[in-house]
Design a protein around this motif. Structure first.
Motif, mmCIF file in Angstrom:
data_model
loop_
_atom_site.group_PDB
_atom_site.id
_atom_site.type_symbol
_atom_site.label_atom_id
_atom_site.label_comp_id
_atom_site.label_asym_id
_atom_site.label_seq_id
_atom_site.Cartn_x
_atom_site.Cartn_y
_atom_site.Cartn_z
ATOM 1 N N LYS A 34 5.580 22.523 48.335
ATOM 2 C CA LYS A 34 4.439 23.010 47.581
ATOM 3 C C LYS A 34 3.311 23.626 48.035
ATOM 4 C CE LYS A 34 1.431 20.663 43.778
ATOM 5 N NZ LYS A 34 0.747 21.213 44.675
ATOM 6 N N LEU A 44 2.650 31.730 50.759
ATOM 7 C CA LEU A 44 4.449 31.194 50.886
ATOM 8 C C LEU A 44 4.620 30.206 51.392
ATOM 9 C CD1 LEU A 44 6.020 35.212 51.203
ATOM 10 C CD2 LEU A 44 4.815 34.102 49.245
ATOM 11 N N ARG A 81 13.259 31.843 55.288
ATOM 12 C CA ARG A 81 13.541 31.669 53.618
ATOM 13 C C ARG A 81 11.988 31.560 52.816
ATOM 14 N NH1 ARG A 81 17.953 32.972 50.776
ATOM 15 N NH2 ARG A 81 19.773 32.638 53.030
ATOM 16 N N VAL A 82 11.987 31.568 51.058
ATOM 17 C CA VAL A 82 11.068 31.482 50.755
ATOM 18 C C VAL A 82 11.168 30.557 50.055
ATOM 19 C CG1 VAL A 82 9.308 32.122 49.096
ATOM 20 C CG2 VAL A 82 9.881 34.078 50.679
ATOM 21 N N LEU A 83 10.550 29.259 50.310
ATOM 22 C CA LEU A 83 10.897 28.333 48.914
ATOM 23 C C LEU A 83 9.944 28.313 47.923
ATOM 24 C CD1 LEU A 83 11.427 25.519 51.575
ATOM 25 C CD2 LEU A 83 13.113 26.991 50.217
ATOM 26 N N GLU A 84 8.538 29.076 48.184
ATOM 27 C CA GLU A 84 7.711 28.965 47.119
ATOM 28 C C GLU A 84 6.689 30.219 47.202
ATOM 29 O OE1 GLU A 84 7.717 27.135 43.928
ATOM 30 O OE2 GLU A 84 9.214 24.991 45.100
ATOM 31 N N SER A 85 6.544 30.578 46.237
ATOM 32 C CA SER A 85 5.624 31.902 46.436
ATOM 33 C C SER A 85 5.061 32.344 44.894
ATOM 34 C CB SER A 85 6.559 33.349 46.322
ATOM 35 O OG SER A 85 5.923 34.382 46.117
ATOM 36 N N LYS A 91 10.310 36.549 45.792
ATOM 37 C CA LYS A 91 10.835 35.893 45.323
ATOM 38 C C LYS A 91 11.152 34.620 46.014
ATOM 39 C CE LYS A 91 10.609 38.478 41.357
ATOM 40 N NZ LYS A 91 9.504 39.123 41.579
ATOM 41 N N LYS A 92 11.225 33.208 45.606
ATOM 42 C CA LYS A 92 11.997 31.835 45.838
ATOM 43 C C LYS A 92 13.222 32.837 46.847
ATOM 44 C CE LYS A 92 13.418 27.572 44.570
ATOM 45 N NZ LYS A 92 12.717 25.897 43.904
ATOM 46 N N GLY A 93 13.841 32.464 47.641
ATOM 47 C CA GLY A 93 15.045 32.845 47.992
ATOM 48 C C GLY A 93 15.118 34.097 48.729
ATOM 49 N N TYR A 105 9.353 23.936 57.865
ATOM 50 C CA TYR A 105 8.295 24.683 57.216
ATOM 51 C C TYR A 105 7.028 25.186 57.449
ATOM 52 C CZ TYR A 105 12.317 21.870 55.314
ATOM 53 O OH TYR A 105 13.271 21.402 54.637
#
Lengths: 340, 340
Positions: A34, A44, A81-85, A91-93, A105
């Motif tokens: 989170k 991010l 890879r983006v998990l939360e933004s 963007k996520k993903g 992480y």
């Protein structure tokens, strides 16, 4: 709110001399997946996939104003890879490359200007190498700083490394004669048979580097791509031609010495009108789109190839990093954190 | 056909270490004041008036491919008057500056591209200094290679010498802050009181050059005009700023050493993105008219001054030349052969 395990490679203490695996430690904690409160959309949450082992990292392990802090995770280039933004541009993903921590992480600050990965028809790990910082380093250091002309002679040290292997191939694309030095028979074979160098030699088997360079460059060297420094630079200076150019990218032979070797042949810079230009590639990241336009078609058509040495798992990261300084890596050294 | 006495300064044998007066000899022969048969109008007969003592001359006294031949006259820059010419571009009575021999009368080949002196409202000896090779050296090495910007910081070593005193004055014209190093209290006074340097110091009284440079350049050095090499260069590298430029003109501290000092701080070239450019001024002689246009008004208006150290007579030439390497000269060292 998912709390998951987060493995980290931390620096145990400042390093002097050659780094050892025992200078680092693997620790395991947890992380909540989170974005932190109050991060103002400027951070991010990223899952690290590949980490890059780069020679310059040694410099950050010596006590100094810009060094890593003992007890904290190593930092370097990686792909994730983006998990939360919370930022509209990410963007996520999304896939990214840029500065991250050596852990599963990471919270990546947008201050670090991570690059979004748009082209995924190539191995993702390439963004730690040919399509990332080392690729840009070879491109800027060779084309932008040395302005190579067809028929010129080029010498590359640490030639099978992340940057050197590309400089050699770029030199061939530019119509130059290129010779590389490396530290084993297998690397020399790689340079000549797979990477298209005109010649290559094992510097460990050359007691007289000056004589070796005279053998491969009877007319002298127009362009030297400097990755190692010290004795090699000294021998190269003796063999440079008039109006030669030296792109000073790194000096890996010096990073583990308490007192650097003295370079004695600098008078050649005057007599031969040599230009020696140091650079740090991040100053030139505005050229990245131009670089991609150049390099992607060459990769697609198989005209430029790239050799990677994959270490599997964060726990093998310290050995992979340490191996750079004794030349244990064969090509670009990557640490695979996760193949997802 | 007039046969006249011709005194010469000859090199007795190759020099190692610091040159001594006894490495040279004064001999006296005769010369017929007539162009040699078969010289095809490509040779001038010149009466030498002033000879220039320049640090680089030491390099030609060590055995090597481009060295002087023992037994023959020294060669270097000088000012002379044409006594005989078969070439339409040069007339009897013309004044020249260029490469000549250390003797009363010389046959100067047009291969050496002597410059005709057109402006004689200044002391003729200036054509061995501010209006000759050293002047062009300061101009090209500072303006052309370093692209100085207003407010930048400049360090000049051997700052009271033929070139250094001009670099300092040019730096002030460009709006820079400039500090010079020299080897005596009197030279330091000269730099500060007559030549307009912002600061100057006696390097012989600074056991820690790094500390001295940090005192005068708390924010670092943007431009270094390199005349001395060795330990000075090593200390300067520690004090360069990001994107600094080094104009590598000479390394007088190294010319008399059998083994040059090792320079250990070259990693700064990378970390600080330094450009170090060696040059030999004769490559840039096409800029001489542009240089004259720049410098002559400044001399006329007293905005640039020039300090000369005159040795009277060829027989005092060896001592004058030798004195360069221990810093005995005070300003540009000239040998007066004849005031006509």
């Amino acid at each position: 709110m998912a709390e998951v395990r987060n493995k980290q490679v931390i620096l145990k203490e400042y390093v002097s001399g050659f780094p050892k695996e025992s200078d680092m430690d693997i620790i395991e904690g947890t992380v909540t997946l989170k974005l932190p409160e109050g991060s103002n959309n400027e951070v991010l949450l990223v899952k690290n996939l590949y980490l890059s082992c780069d020679p310059y990292m040694r410099i950050l392990m010596t006590q100094g104003p810009s060094s890593l802090t003992p007890g904290s995770a190593l930092r370097g280039y990686g792909v994730g890879r983006v998990l939360e933004s919370g930022h509209p541009d990410y963007k996520k993903g999304d896939l990214l490359w840029g500065i991250t921590n050596w852990e599963d992480y990471s919270f990546v600050s947008l201050d670090q200007s991570p690059f979004k990965i748009e082209h995924t028809h190539v191995p993702l790990s390439y963004y730690t190498g040919i399509l990332g910082m080392p690729g840009m380093t070879a491109y800027v250091g060779f084309f932008e700083l040395c302005s190579p002309k067809k028929g010129e002679t080029v010498f590359v040290s640490a030639a099978s490394g992340a940057v050197g292997q590309l400089v050699g191939q770029f030199a061939k694309l530019a119509g130059c004669y290129v010779v590389g030095s490396a530290g084993s028979k297998e690397k020399v074979e790689l340079l000549k048979n797979k990477l298209g160098f005109d010649e290559a030699f094992n510097y460990k088997e050359e007691p007289d580097l000056d004589a070796a360079l005279k053998r491969y460059f009877p007319e002298g060297i127009d362009i030297y791509f400097e990755n190692v420094g010290g004795k090699t630079l000294d021998a190269v200076l003796l063999n440079m031609r008039l109006n030669g150019r030296i792109s000073a990218c790194g000096m890996i032979s010096q990073y583990n010495l308490t007192q650097p070797e003295g370079v004695t042949n600098l008078m050649n810079i005057i007599m031969k009108r040599i230009r020696m230009q140091g650079f740090i590639v991040s100053d030139s990241y505005h050229l990245y789109p131009k670089f991609l336009e150049f390099i992607l078609p060459h990769i697609r058509e198989g005209k430029v190839v790239y050799v990677e040495d994959m270490a599997e798992g964060l726990e093998n990261g310290p050995a992979a990093l340490v191996g750079l300084y004794t030349g244990r890596n064969f090509g670009k050294q990557v640490v695979v954190v996760s193949r997802e």
